[in-house]
Write a protein that holds these residues in place. Structure first.
Motif, PDB file in Angstrom:
ATOM      1  N   GLY A  96       3.215   4.177   0.757  1.00  0.00           N
ATOM      2  CA  GLY A  96       3.574   2.769   0.563  1.00  0.00           C
ATOM      3  C   GLY A  96       3.192   2.221  -0.800  1.00  0.00           C
ATOM      4  O   GLY A  96       2.582   2.900  -1.631  1.00  0.00           O
ATOM      5  N   LYS A  97       3.503   0.942  -1.001  1.00  0.00           N
ATOM      6  CA  LYS A  97       3.421   0.345  -2.329  1.00  0.00           C
ATOM      7  C   LYS A  97       2.017  -0.037  -2.769  1.00  0.00           C
ATOM      8  O   LYS A  97       1.659   0.126  -3.927  1.00  0.00           O
ATOM      9  CB  LYS A  97       4.323  -0.898  -2.381  1.00  0.00           C
ATOM     10  CG  LYS A  97       5.808  -0.586  -2.195  1.00  0.00           C
ATOM     11  CD  LYS A  97       6.629  -1.862  -2.206  1.00  0.00           C
ATOM     12  CE  LYS A  97       8.115  -1.574  -1.997  1.00  0.00           C
ATOM     13  NZ  LYS A  97       8.914  -2.821  -1.961  1.00  0.00           N
ATOM     14  N   TRP A  98       1.219  -0.603  -1.873  1.00  0.00           N
ATOM     15  CA  TRP A  98      -0.085  -1.106  -2.282  1.00  0.00           C
ATOM     16  C   TRP A  98      -1.045   0.041  -2.556  1.00  0.00           C
ATOM     17  O   TRP A  98      -1.170   0.957  -1.758  1.00  0.00           O
ATOM     18  CB  TRP A  98      -0.669  -2.014  -1.213  1.00  0.00           C
ATOM     19  CG  TRP A  98       0.022  -3.332  -1.065  1.00  0.00           C
ATOM     20  CD1 TRP A  98       1.301  -3.634  -1.419  1.00  0.00           C
ATOM     21  CD2 TRP A  98      -0.539  -4.523  -0.502  1.00  0.00           C
ATOM     22  NE1 TRP A  98       1.590  -4.926  -1.112  1.00  0.00           N
ATOM     23  CE2 TRP A  98       0.479  -5.512  -0.549  1.00  0.00           C
ATOM     24  CE3 TRP A  98      -1.770  -4.843   0.031  1.00  0.00           C
ATOM     25  CZ2 TRP A  98       0.277  -6.793  -0.070  1.00  0.00           C
ATOM     26  CZ3 TRP A  98      -1.978  -6.131   0.505  1.00  0.00           C
ATOM     27  CH2 TRP A  98      -0.972  -7.094   0.446  1.00  0.00           C
ATOM     28  N   MET A  99      -1.754  -0.069  -3.662  1.00  0.00           N
ATOM     29  CA  MET A  99      -2.602   1.040  -4.088  1.00  0.00           C
ATOM     30  C   MET A  99      -3.761   1.304  -3.129  1.00  0.00           C
ATOM     31  O   MET A  99      -4.059   2.446  -2.801  1.00  0.00           O
ATOM     32  CB  MET A  99      -3.144   0.758  -5.495  1.00  0.00           C
ATOM     33  CG  MET A  99      -3.876   1.926  -6.106  1.00  0.00           C
ATOM     34  SD  MET A  99      -2.795   3.379  -6.335  1.00  0.00           S
ATOM     35  CE  MET A  99      -1.748   2.804  -7.682  1.00  0.00           C
ATOM     36  N   TYR A 100      -4.438   0.252  -2.658  1.00  0.00           N
ATOM     37  CA  TYR A 100      -5.636   0.439  -1.850  1.00  0.00           C
ATOM     38  C   TYR A 100      -5.417   0.245  -0.348  1.00  0.00           C
ATOM     39  O   TYR A 100      -6.135   0.824   0.454  1.00  0.00           O
ATOM     40  CB  TYR A 100      -6.729  -0.544  -2.294  1.00  0.00           C
ATOM     41  CG  TYR A 100      -7.355  -0.235  -3.629  1.00  0.00           C
ATOM     42  CD1 TYR A 100      -8.220   0.847  -3.786  1.00  0.00           C
ATOM     43  CD2 TYR A 100      -7.101  -1.037  -4.740  1.00  0.00           C
ATOM     44  CE1 TYR A 100      -8.817   1.125  -5.006  1.00  0.00           C
ATOM     45  CE2 TYR A 100      -7.700  -0.773  -5.966  1.00  0.00           C
ATOM     46  CZ  TYR A 100      -8.555   0.309  -6.093  1.00  0.00           C
ATOM     47  OH  TYR A 100      -9.135   0.578  -7.307  1.00  0.00           O
ATOM     48  N   HIS A 101      -4.504  -0.603   0.025  1.00  0.00           N
ATOM     49  CA  HIS A 101      -4.328  -1.034   1.417  1.00  0.00           C
ATOM     50  C   HIS A 101      -4.145   0.172   2.350  1.00  0.00           C
ATOM     51  O   HIS A 101      -3.281   1.014   2.149  1.00  0.00           O
ATOM     52  CB  HIS A 101      -3.096  -1.936   1.494  1.00  0.00           C
ATOM     53  CG  HIS A 101      -3.032  -2.809   2.709  1.00  0.00           C
ATOM     54  ND1 HIS A 101      -3.119  -2.300   3.984  1.00  0.00           N
ATOM     55  CD2 HIS A 101      -2.881  -4.149   2.836  1.00  0.00           C
ATOM     56  CE1 HIS A 101      -3.005  -3.298   4.847  1.00  0.00           C
ATOM     57  NE2 HIS A 101      -2.876  -4.426   4.175  1.00  0.00           N
ATOM     58  N   ALA A 102      -4.984   0.233   3.401  1.00  0.00           N
ATOM     59  CA  ALA A 102      -4.958   1.367   4.335  1.00  0.00           C
ATOM     60  C   ALA A 102      -3.595   1.572   4.974  1.00  0.00           C
ATOM     61  O   ALA A 102      -3.176   2.715   5.198  1.00  0.00           O
ATOM     62  CB  ALA A 102      -6.020   1.164   5.421  1.00  0.00           C
ATOM     63  N   ASP A 103      -2.900   0.484   5.278  1.00  0.00           N
ATOM     64  CA  ASP A 103      -1.598   0.602   5.952  1.00  0.00           C
ATOM     65  C   ASP A 103      -0.594   1.390   5.121  1.00  0.00           C
ATOM     66  O   ASP A 103       0.336   1.993   5.670  1.00  0.00           O
ATOM     67  CB  ASP A 103      -1.013  -0.784   6.242  1.00  0.00           C
ATOM     68  CG  ASP A 103      -1.757  -1.516   7.349  1.00  0.00           C
ATOM     69  OD1 ASP A 103      -2.685  -0.922   7.929  1.00  0.00           O
ATOM     70  OD2 ASP A 103      -1.420  -2.687   7.625  1.00  0.00           O
ATOM     71  N   PHE A 104      -0.764   1.377   3.809  1.00  0.00           N
ATOM     72  CA  PHE A 104       0.234   1.980   2.931  1.00  0.00           C
ATOM     73  C   PHE A 104      -0.038   3.446   2.611  1.00  0.00           C
ATOM     74  O   PHE A 104       0.755   4.080   1.921  1.00  0.00           O
ATOM     75  CB  PHE A 104       0.366   1.148   1.645  1.00  0.00           C
ATOM     76  CG  PHE A 104       0.998  -0.194   1.882  1.00  0.00           C
ATOM     77  CD1 PHE A 104       2.364  -0.358   1.761  1.00  0.00           C
ATOM     78  CD2 PHE A 104       0.231  -1.281   2.271  1.00  0.00           C
ATOM     79  CE1 PHE A 104       2.964  -1.587   2.001  1.00  0.00           C
ATOM     80  CE2 PHE A 104       0.815  -2.514   2.516  1.00  0.00           C
ATOM     81  CZ  PHE A 104       2.185  -2.669   2.380  1.00  0.00           C
ATOM     82  N   ILE A 105      -1.145   3.962   3.096  1.00  0.00           N
ATOM     83  CA  ILE A 105      -1.392   5.401   2.934  1.00  0.00           C
ATOM     84  C   ILE A 105      -1.300   6.114   4.277  1.00  0.00           C
ATOM     85  O   ILE A 105      -1.332   7.344   4.349  1.00  0.00           O
ATOM     86  CB  ILE A 105      -2.771   5.653   2.281  1.00  0.00           C
ATOM     87  CG1 ILE A 105      -2.821   7.065   1.670  1.00  0.00           C
ATOM     88  CG2 ILE A 105      -3.917   5.445   3.271  1.00  0.00           C
ATOM     89  CD1 ILE A 105      -4.064   7.328   0.835  1.00  0.00           C
ATOM     90  N   ALA A 106      -1.132   5.344   5.360  1.00  0.00           N
ATOM     91  CA  ALA A 106      -1.106   5.922   6.708  1.00  0.00           C
ATOM     92  C   ALA A 106      -0.026   6.985   6.867  1.00  0.00           C
ATOM     93  O   ALA A 106      -0.228   8.009   7.531  1.00  0.00           O
ATOM     94  CB  ALA A 106      -0.902   4.817   7.748  1.00  0.00           C
ATOM     95  N   VAL A 107       1.122   6.762   6.243  1.00  0.00           N
ATOM     96  CA  VAL A 107       2.220   7.719   6.361  1.00  0.00           C
ATOM     97  C   VAL A 107       1.878   9.057   5.709  1.00  0.00           C
ATOM     98  O   VAL A 107       2.545  10.068   5.963  1.00  0.00           O
ATOM     99  CB  VAL A 107       3.506   7.119   5.761  1.00  0.00           C
ATOM    100  CG1 VAL A 107       3.464   7.130   4.232  1.00  0.00           C
ATOM    101  CG2 VAL A 107       4.742   7.837   6.265  1.00  0.00           C
ATOM    102  N   GLY A 108       0.840   9.081   4.910  1.00  0.00           N
ATOM    103  CA  GLY A 108       0.399  10.339   4.329  1.00  0.00           C
ATOM    104  C   GLY A 108      -0.083  11.331   5.376  1.00  0.00           C
ATOM    105  O   GLY A 108      -0.032  12.550   5.153  1.00  0.00           O
ATOM    106  N   GLN A 109      -0.553  10.828   6.513  1.00  0.00           N
ATOM    107  CA  GLN A 109      -1.031  11.734   7.567  1.00  0.00           C
ATOM    108  C   GLN A 109       0.054  12.701   8.032  1.00  0.00           C
ATOM    109  O   GLN A 109      -0.139  13.920   7.997  1.00  0.00           O
ATOM    110  CB  GLN A 109      -1.570  10.940   8.760  1.00  0.00           C
ATOM    111  CG  GLN A 109      -2.814  10.147   8.470  1.00  0.00           C
ATOM    112  CD  GLN A 109      -3.337   9.465   9.729  1.00  0.00           C
ATOM    113  OE1 GLN A 109      -3.610  10.117  10.736  1.00  0.00           O
ATOM    114  NE2 GLN A 109      -3.472   8.154   9.681  1.00  0.00           N
ATOM    115  N   PRO A 110       1.209  12.201   8.499  1.00  0.00           N
ATOM    116  CA  PRO A 110       2.251  13.147   8.923  1.00  0.00           C
ATOM    117  C   PRO A 110       2.793  13.991   7.778  1.00  0.00           C
ATOM    118  O   PRO A 110       3.168  15.147   7.993  1.00  0.00           O
ATOM    119  CB  PRO A 110       3.342  12.237   9.517  1.00  0.00           C
ATOM    120  CG  PRO A 110       3.076  10.885   8.972  1.00  0.00           C
ATOM    121  CD  PRO A 110       1.601  10.803   8.792  1.00  0.00           C
TER     122      PRO A 110
END
Length: 371
Positions: A96-110
């Motif tokens: 996702g777009k936001w550098m730090y926001h946890a919600d935007f790195i969540a897709v990295g898991q799959p």
């Protein structure tokens, strides 16, 4: 007499274990999971906060990954893997777009999991680049969440974040053995734990805004799905941290404590309701909280972390409740909409993260049935 008592107790516990396990039928479990997965794929949610790379879909993809693994192994069917791959490719496996926001790195898991399966570095490069930058330039903001100050979302200042981001760093550590990911995970997770975990109630507040709030019955406000998010995130961490890693003890102990506390809050109908300590104010079933909690409890039993005799009846009751919320066409109902606190829920409400939780729990139930 004492010997007879202990023999009788042992017999009853054994009967409880066998009875609980025989109520799980693999064919039935697999059939209902397929219905739910296929309905969701045929009915994509494209509303607000439902971009391919949003946290809502990240939770769905995690459930779909477990389902894809099961169907490929059992049936040689890789169609669900291919569905996930199409999503990854059309987004170039970006996060996702936001550098730090946890919600935007969540897709990295799959995406990390897909990399582990297929070995294409393009699948992992974006999430690794994001994680590297965050680790090397950690946010220096408070954990006192304030939606009027967006920088307070740069750290894990709300309990949902403990599902979204920490497993990414755990998986990168497991994959690379680079301790910078583990050190960052441990530091930030424990900071959030110290801030949001109520050591008297053994539950997580959603964020600091709920410290002083009370439910209608005078109890503290602990959100069902919020604590489900935490348990689900702990499962993802424990699945990848090596058994001999010393920091694993913290996560495992927290998992057992939180799972035990939450198990005791199951309602008579088998669900965990939107408010854990005031279910009477939110009497409707809630399947996203229930799904993540059943997932965690079933994982705990399957891995020997939770006692079978004590937890299988709870898991069985929870799984039956989840199945009861599925419509004949496969639509999962009673999913609380996007939010940050307990709210009313109706049967027609559904959400992709609820489906993800259902599939995660179903795959653990299926594994349990196989035992």
């Amino acid at each position: 007499m004492k010997r007879l008592f202990f023999f009788t107790l042992f017999f009853l516990i054994t009967v409880m274990q066998v009875t609980a396990q025989t109520d799980f039928d693999k064919t039935t479990i697999k059939s209902i999971m397929k219905q739910v997965a296929d309905w969701q794929i045929a009915n994509p949610n494209k509303g607000a906060e439902h971009d391919d790379l949003d946290w809502t879909h990240a939770a769905l993809y995690m459930g779909m990954l477990d389902w894809a693994e099961l169907t490929e192994k059992e049936d040689g069917d890789d169609s669900y893997y291919q569905w996930l791959m199409r999503i990854g490719r059309r987004n170039h496996f970006q996060v996702g777009k936001w550098m730090y926001h946890a919600d935007f790195i969540a897709v990295g898991q799959p995406f990390i999991d897909l990399y582990v399966k297929y070995g294409n570095k393009k699948m992992i490069a974006p999430v690794m680049a994001r994680a590297n930058w965050v680790v090397e330039n950690p946010a220096e903001t408070t954990l006192e969440l304030d939606y009027g100050k967006l920088e307070t979302l740069d750290r894990w200042s709300w309990c949902d974040a403990l599902f979204m981001a920490p497993p990414v760093y755990a998986k990168l550590y497991a994959l690379t053995k680079n301790r910078k990911y583990l050190d960052f995970l441990n530091k930030e997770y424990k900071a959030t734990y110290e801030y949001l975990y109520d050591k008297d109630e053994h539950l997580f507040y959603r964020d600091r805004r709920f410290f002083a709030k009370r439910e209608a019955n005078g109890k503290k406000v602990f959100w069902g799905r919020g604590n489900g998010w935490v348990l689900g995130g702990l499962v993802e961490i424990l699945q990848v941290l090596p058994q001999d890693e010393s920091s694993r003890t913290f996560y495992q102990d927290l998992f057992v404590t939180l799972a035990t506390r939450v198990a005791g809050l199951q309602s008579e109908d088998g669900y965990w309701h939107a408010s854990l300590l005031d279910p009477a104010s939110y009497p409707s079933p809630e399947t996203s909280a229930t799904g993540f909690i059943v997932y965690a409890l079933a994982y705990g039993v399957n891995e020997g972390l939770l006692d079978k005799a004590a937890f299988i009846p709870v898991i069985e009751k929870g799984w039956k409740a989840l199945v009861d919320a599925v419509e004949p066409d496969g639509k999962l109902g009673y999913v609380q909409p996007i939010g940050a606190d307990p709210r009313k829920v109706t049967r027609d409400m559904t959400e992709v993260y609820g489906v993800g939780a259902f599939l995660l729990s179903g795959c653990q139930i299926y594994k349990m049935a196989g035992k």
